[in-house]
Design a protein around this motif. Structure first.
Motif, PDB file in Angstrom:
ATOM      1  N   ARG A 243       0.741  -1.297  -0.003  1.00 35.24           N
ATOM      2  CA  ARG A 243      -0.060  -0.102   0.066  1.00 35.24           C
ATOM      3  C   ARG A 243       0.807   1.311   0.135  1.00 35.24           C
ATOM      4  NH1 ARG A 243      -5.273  -0.338   1.357  1.00 35.24           N
ATOM      5  NH2 ARG A 243      -5.448   1.770   2.137  1.00 35.24           N
ATOM      6  N   VAL A 244       2.012   1.093   0.847  1.00 27.19           N
ATOM      7  CA  VAL A 244       2.764   2.647   0.746  1.00 27.19           C
ATOM      8  C   VAL A 244       3.579   2.706  -0.490  1.00 27.19           C
ATOM      9  CG1 VAL A 244       4.903   3.353   1.896  1.00 27.19           C
ATOM     10  CG2 VAL A 244       3.441   2.070   3.029  1.00 27.19           C
ATOM     11  N   LEU A 245       3.944   1.564  -1.257  1.00 21.64           N
ATOM     12  CA  LEU A 245       4.625   1.995  -2.587  1.00 21.64           C
ATOM     13  C   LEU A 245       3.478   2.308  -3.531  1.00 21.64           C
ATOM     14  CD1 LEU A 245       6.870   1.592  -4.382  1.00 21.64           C
ATOM     15  CD2 LEU A 245       6.567  -0.749  -4.618  1.00 21.64           C
ATOM     16  N   ALA A 246       2.244   1.647  -3.490  1.00 23.04           N
ATOM     17  CA  ALA A 246       1.058   2.030  -4.377  1.00 23.04           C
ATOM     18  C   ALA A 246       0.645   3.322  -4.359  1.00 23.04           C
ATOM     19  CB  ALA A 246      -0.090   0.944  -4.271  1.00 23.04           C
ATOM     20  N   LYS A 247       0.820   3.989  -2.997  1.00 25.01           N
ATOM     21  CA  LYS A 247       0.643   5.459  -2.781  1.00 25.01           C
ATOM     22  C   LYS A 247       1.623   6.143  -3.399  1.00 25.01           C
ATOM     23  CE  LYS A 247      -0.808   8.794   0.765  1.00 25.01           C
ATOM     24  NZ  LYS A 247      -0.779   9.202   1.927  1.00 25.01           N
ATOM     25  N   ALA A 248       2.875   5.818  -3.422  1.00 18.24           N
ATOM     26  CA  ALA A 248       4.085   6.567  -3.993  1.00 18.24           C
ATOM     27  C   ALA A 248       3.542   6.313  -5.286  1.00 18.24           C
ATOM     28  CB  ALA A 248       5.201   6.014  -3.577  1.00 18.24           C
ATOM     29  N   VAL A 249       3.596   5.510  -6.011  1.00 19.38           N
ATOM     30  CA  VAL A 249       3.396   5.230  -7.487  1.00 19.38           C
ATOM     31  C   VAL A 249       2.473   5.891  -8.062  1.00 19.38           C
ATOM     32  CG1 VAL A 249       2.684   3.795  -9.342  1.00 19.38           C
ATOM     33  CG2 VAL A 249       4.527   2.881  -7.592  1.00 19.38           C
ATOM     34  N   LEU A 250       1.397   6.040  -7.262  1.00 20.85           N
ATOM     35  CA  LEU A 250       0.121   6.949  -7.737  1.00 20.85           C
ATOM     36  C   LEU A 250       0.275   8.364  -7.570  1.00 20.85           C
ATOM     37  CD1 LEU A 250      -2.944   7.076  -8.316  1.00 20.85           C
ATOM     38  CD2 LEU A 250      -3.607   6.939  -5.971  1.00 20.85           C
ATOM     39  N   ALA A 251       1.340   8.794  -6.585  1.00 18.05           N
ATOM     40  CA  ALA A 251       1.595  10.176  -6.592  1.00 18.05           C
ATOM     41  C   ALA A 251       2.529  10.450  -7.636  1.00 18.05           C
ATOM     42  CB  ALA A 251       2.458  10.571  -5.194  1.00 18.05           C
ATOM     43  N   GLY A 252       3.420   9.480  -7.995  1.00 16.54           N
ATOM     44  CA  GLY A 252       4.419   9.684  -9.282  1.00 16.54           C
ATOM     45  C   GLY A 252       3.437   9.746 -10.581  1.00 16.54           C
TER      46      GLY A 252
ATOM     47  N   LEU B  75      -1.477  14.186  -2.666  1.00 20.18           N
ATOM     48  CA  LEU B  75      -0.484  13.407  -3.398  1.00 20.18           C
ATOM     49  C   LEU B  75       0.596  14.481  -3.971  1.00 20.18           C
ATOM     50  CD1 LEU B  75      -2.802  10.744  -4.831  1.00 20.18           C
ATOM     51  CD2 LEU B  75      -0.842  10.441  -3.129  1.00 20.18           C
ATOM     52  N   LEU B  76       0.311  15.419  -4.615  1.00 21.74           N
ATOM     53  CA  LEU B  76       1.343  16.075  -5.133  1.00 21.74           C
ATOM     54  C   LEU B  76       2.101  16.995  -4.067  1.00 21.74           C
ATOM     55  CD1 LEU B  76      -0.685  18.152  -8.029  1.00 21.74           C
ATOM     56  CD2 LEU B  76       1.385  16.627  -8.175  1.00 21.74           C
ATOM     57  N   ARG B  77       1.647  17.049  -2.909  1.00 18.82           N
ATOM     58  CA  ARG B  77       2.582  17.644  -1.855  1.00 18.82           C
ATOM     59  C   ARG B  77       3.374  16.651  -1.020  1.00 18.82           C
ATOM     60  NH1 ARG B  77      -2.304  20.950  -1.006  1.00 18.82           N
ATOM     61  NH2 ARG B  77      -2.760  19.389   0.736  1.00 18.82           N
ATOM     62  N   ALA B  78       3.299  15.220  -1.510  1.00 15.15           N
ATOM     63  CA  ALA B  78       3.840  14.343  -0.880  1.00 15.15           C
ATOM     64  C   ALA B  78       5.496  14.279  -0.850  1.00 15.15           C
ATOM     65  CB  ALA B  78       3.438  12.865  -1.560  1.00 15.15           C
ATOM     66  N   ASP B  79       6.113  15.436  -0.565  1.00 12.72           N
ATOM     67  CA  ASP B  79       7.587  15.403  -0.795  1.00 12.72           C
ATOM     68  C   ASP B  79       8.129  14.564   0.603  1.00 12.72           C
ATOM     69  OD1 ASP B  79       7.133  16.970  -2.665  1.00 12.72           O
ATOM     70  OD2 ASP B  79       8.543  18.949  -1.834  1.00 12.72           O
ATOM     71  N   THR B  80       7.317  14.137   1.407  1.00 10.03           N
ATOM     72  CA  THR B  80       7.980  13.312   2.506  1.00 10.03           C
ATOM     73  C   THR B  80       7.949  11.794   2.169  1.00 10.03           C
ATOM     74  OG1 THR B  80       5.601  12.688   3.093  1.00 10.03           O
ATOM     75  CG2 THR B  80       6.857  14.661   4.357  1.00 10.03           C
ATOM     76  N   MET B  81       7.702  11.512   0.897  1.00  9.94           N
ATOM     77  CA  MET B  81       7.674  10.119   0.354  1.00  9.94           C
ATOM     78  C   MET B  81       9.454  10.308  -0.145  1.00  9.94           C
ATOM     79  SD  MET B  81       4.266   9.137  -1.870  1.00  9.94           S
ATOM     80  CE  MET B  81       2.810   9.207  -0.835  1.00  9.94           C
ATOM     81  N   PRO B  82      10.160   8.981  -0.098  1.00 12.75           N
ATOM     82  CA  PRO B  82      11.556   8.904  -0.430  1.00 12.75           C
ATOM     83  C   PRO B  82      11.806   8.703  -1.792  1.00 12.75           C
ATOM     84  CG  PRO B  82      10.835   7.078   0.848  1.00 12.75           C
ATOM     85  CD  PRO B  82       9.607   7.788   0.650  1.00 12.75           C
ATOM     86  N   TYR B  83      11.021   9.286  -2.738  1.00 15.59           N
ATOM     87  CA  TYR B  83      11.308   8.792  -4.011  1.00 15.59           C
ATOM     88  C   TYR B  83      11.435   9.991  -4.954  1.00 15.59           C
ATOM     89  CZ  TYR B  83       9.526   4.346  -2.352  1.00 15.59           C
ATOM     90  OH  TYR B  83       9.266   3.150  -1.317  1.00 15.59           O
ATOM     91  N   SER B  84      12.262   9.945  -6.091  1.00 16.69           N
ATOM     92  CA  SER B  84      12.524  11.204  -6.880  1.00 16.69           C
ATOM     93  C   SER B  84      11.280  11.408  -7.750  1.00 16.69           C
ATOM     94  CB  SER B  84      13.538  10.803  -8.068  1.00 16.69           C
ATOM     95  OG  SER B  84      13.499   9.617  -8.581  1.00 16.69           O
ATOM     96  N   PHE B  85      10.217  10.463  -7.799  1.00 22.74           N
ATOM     97  CA  PHE B  85       9.041  10.753  -8.859  1.00 22.74           C
ATOM     98  C   PHE B  85       8.050  11.312  -7.926  1.00 22.74           C
ATOM     99  CE2 PHE B  85       9.555   6.236  -7.705  1.00 22.74           C
ATOM    100  CZ  PHE B  85       8.258   5.783  -6.928  1.00 22.74           C
ATOM    101  N   THR B  86       8.160  11.522  -6.481  1.00 16.75           N
ATOM    102  CA  THR B  86       7.150  11.758  -5.890  1.00 16.75           C
ATOM    103  C   THR B  86       7.526  13.463  -5.528  1.00 16.75           C
ATOM    104  OG1 THR B  86       8.001  11.458  -3.861  1.00 16.75           O
ATOM    105  CG2 THR B  86       6.245   9.784  -5.034  1.00 16.75           C
ATOM    106  N   ARG B  87       8.501  13.900  -6.010  1.00 20.83           N
ATOM    107  CA  ARG B  87       9.264  15.346  -5.480  1.00 20.83           C
ATOM    108  C   ARG B  87       9.285  16.216  -6.559  1.00 20.83           C
ATOM    109  NH1 ARG B  87      11.620  14.915  -0.762  1.00 20.83           N
ATOM    110  NH2 ARG B  87      12.516  16.666  -0.831  1.00 20.83           N
ATOM    111  N   ALA B  88       8.946  17.397  -6.232  1.00 22.15           N
ATOM    112  CA  ALA B  88       8.837  18.611  -7.193  1.00 22.15           C
ATOM    113  C   ALA B  88      10.236  19.109  -7.287  1.00 22.15           C
ATOM    114  CB  ALA B  88       8.037  20.012  -6.453  1.00 22.15           C
TER     115      ALA B  88
END
Length: 631
Positions: free
Chosen positions: A464-473, A539-552
């Protein structure tokens, strides 16, 4: 003979490793150790250390490591038992007593070595005589210098059935037959195997003659005739020129596999001594293992014709089960119709080095071969292509390498066909999901699952955590949604708001048929109309996620590549978990070695996926720490 651990420990204790290594490597004292330039790779600043107290050497540049025995096997090319014998003799130790059969085999092998050397001397002498004129003309015509002829020990077998037999009569017919020099036919006199041929000695890693290759002079078949397998010679385990090439390869940090004797000779004459050749057969598993003992990634450099390239792909496929982290093959493609000998004689080494610099990794050669195997214009053909790739992946034994190939092929497949397919409205027959009634919501079809897989899914299945990150990406990079539609469509995503939002995101991408690219702002606006305003903005503000594709501000290409990798992991993990559940259930029902190995392999695949996910996180942290992201 029994070499006990106590005997080997005593042998190491009595051996001065510094004195042994110092015979060929210039060492200087550095505290309690000695150091020098590593003999296994080129370096100007010493990083090779020898420690007598601990009894080992180690290179901090190339990680070469070992004791006195390993030094003689890796650096000098000696077989293990010969290395032990040499050290024992130097240390004044008696070798453990051999049983009678072992002693007889050793004595017979020693005598056979004497026979083969005597035959090599005879052939060399004949090459210089009047009967050897045609053989000398053949060598001259191929540009083989006198120095090269002497280095490689070329010779000539007279066109006679008895000349060699008569010259070596003191050894007796039985030994000459056993050495493969005579042919014995029941009821008839033995006769010379090699007649009227240019003779090329084949040596073992210690440089001892163990067999011959004979090339016909003029027309006739077979063009090349090799010695049969003997107590000294196993064709499938021997590589021509390895005795000379091993040291050159360690110095040059590369090793070439060419098709024939003359290719290796031609490269050596032009200063490229690090080349070996199989003996008229495709590369075997044993030969591949020998290559990897010298370098991690040998270059396969076979002829540029169809037969040579077919042999190259056979070598690639045969290597797959033996791959290990860092251990692979690379492929040098020669101009069509040329072999290394032709290239050296026509253009010299200057034409060879650019080909080496553009060598293909193993994964590229396999991919291109399967891609070109048949047309890929229909779903059935693409499914066949995917199955062939899957079969290649499943042949890889090492779980971490297998996982990397699986991810790489999946990524390339998605790239290849996302780029080549027509727009969605022109692909309706290929997408049942696109045949919905107007306004009907698309729901990804559930994949077929076993009962064990269902239990895994009930316990979580999708991360679920990775799915949320992918969705944010996907929200941040909506152009990527279409590329991964088929892959994500096969997932059973988490229930609740996360699953509903994913379905909405895919719905928007599927139904959006405007010519303008779908950007994040427009995607969020469309989602807001369906009641997903808050969660999409979160999700667009998900800068706390540790992945490049979720970060502005992250590097765009890196973000896309990392998103590809994350989706590959998201897809693969439930499959591995479900398979592991089935394997565990099978183990509980009935323990077998095969079931246990399957369970261990799947656990290793889980770990490999975890490591890949951790690498994504680490790469993102490294980029931030180094200031590689935009503000």
């Amino acid at each position: 003979m029994s070499l006990t651990p106590a005997f080997l420990d005593e042998l190491r204790a009595r051996t001065s490793l510094t004195a042994l290594v110092g015979k060929t490597v210039k060492l200087t004292r550095a505290g309690r150790e000695s150091k020098g330039c590593c003999p296994f790779h080129n370096e100007k600043t010493p990083s090779f250390y020898v420690n007598d107290d601990k009894g080992f050497y180690h290179c901090f540049g190339c990680s070469a490591h070992g004791d006195a025995i390993r030094w003689l096997t890796d650096h000098q090319g000696l077989p293990f038992i010969d290395a032990v014998k040499e050290l024992a003799a130097a240390a004044g130790m008696e070798m453990p007593a051999q049983d009678r059969q072992s002693a007889e085999r050793a004595e017979r092998a020693k005598s056979l070595h004497d026979v083969m050397q005597a035959a090599a001397d005879f052939f060399t002498q004949q090459l210089g005589g009047s009967e050897g004129a045609a053989a000398r003309a053949l060598l001259d015509g191929r540009g083989v210098s006198g120095a090269t002829q002497r280095t490689f020990g070329f010779g000539y077998a007279p066109d006679s059935r008895t000349r060699l037999r008569a010259a070596l009569k003191d050894f007796g017919d039985a030994m000459l037959v056993e050495a493969g020099l005579l042919i014995q036919v029941e009821g008839k006199e033995p006769y010379d195997r090699f007649r009227g041929r240019l003779m090329i000695p084949i040596r073992d890693p210690r440089g001892r003659v163990i067999a011959f290759g004979g090339r016909i002079i003029g027309e006739g078949e077979p063009k090349y005739l090799n010695s049969p397998d003997t107590p000294l010679f196993d064709k499938g385990r021997t590589l021509y020129n390895l005795d000379r090439a091993a040291a050159a390869a360690r110095k040059a940090e590369r090793l070439f596999v060419v098709e024939g004797y003359m290719d290796a000779v031609a490269l050596a004459q032009h200063g490229i001594g690090e080349a070996v050749a199989p003996l008229g057969t495709a590369l075997t598993e044993a030969q591949l293992e020998r290559l990897w003992r010298v370098v991690d990634v040998p270059y396969v450099c076979l002829d540029g014709d169809a037969a040579g390239q077919k042999a190259a792909i056979r070598a690639a496929q045969r290597a797959l089960p033996l791959l290990a982290p860092g251990r692979s093959l690379a492929f040098v493609t020669l101009p069509e119709g040329q072999d290394p000998d032709d290239l050296m004689r026509a253009q010299g080494p200057g034409a060879f080095e650019p080909l080496v610099r553009s060598a293909q990794p193993l994964v590229d050669r396999l991919w291109q071969h399967e891609l070109a195997a048949e047309p890929l214009t229909t779903p059935e053909q693409r499914a066949g292509f995917k199955r062939r790739l899957g079969d290649l992946v499943q042949s890889i034994t090492d779980p971490s390498v297998r996982a990397e190939y699986q991810a790489e092929f999946r990524h390339r497949f998605d790239e290849q066909f996302a780029r080549n397919r027509q727009p969605f409205q022109q692909r309706t027959p290929f997408y049942p999901m696109a045949q919905r009634r107007p306004g009907q919501k698309w729901t990804p079809p559930p994949p077929p699952v076993t009962e064990d897989a269902k239990r895994v899914g009930a316990a979580g299945g999708i991360d679920r955590v990775l799915a949320k990150a992918v969705l944010a990406g996907l929200v941040r990079h909506p152009a990527e949604i279409a590329r991964h539609m088929e892959v994500l469509g096969g997932l059973r995503l988490a229930e609740g708001a996360l699953g509903r939002l994913f379905e909405a995101v895919v719905d928007v991408a599927l139904e959006d048929r405007r010519g303008d690219p779908l950007d994040s702002g427009r995607l969020v606006t469309i989602l807001a109309r369906s009641g997903f305003d808050t969660v999409a903005h979160d999700l667009l503000r998900a800068d706390t996620m540790p992945y490049s594709f979720t970060r502005a501000g992250a590097d765009e290409k890196q973000a896309r590549d990392d998103l590809d990798e994350a989706i590959a992991i998201l897809v693969a993990r439930p499959e591995v978990d479900a398979a592991l559940a089935e394997a565990t259930s099978a183990m509980k029902a009935r323990f077998t070695a095969e079931a246990f190995e399957r369970q261990v392999a799947l656990v290793n695949e889980q770990r490999a996926l975890d490591e890949r996910l951790a690498n994504l996180v680490q790469a993102n942290e490294d980029a931030r720490a180094l200031g590689l992201e935009d503000d």
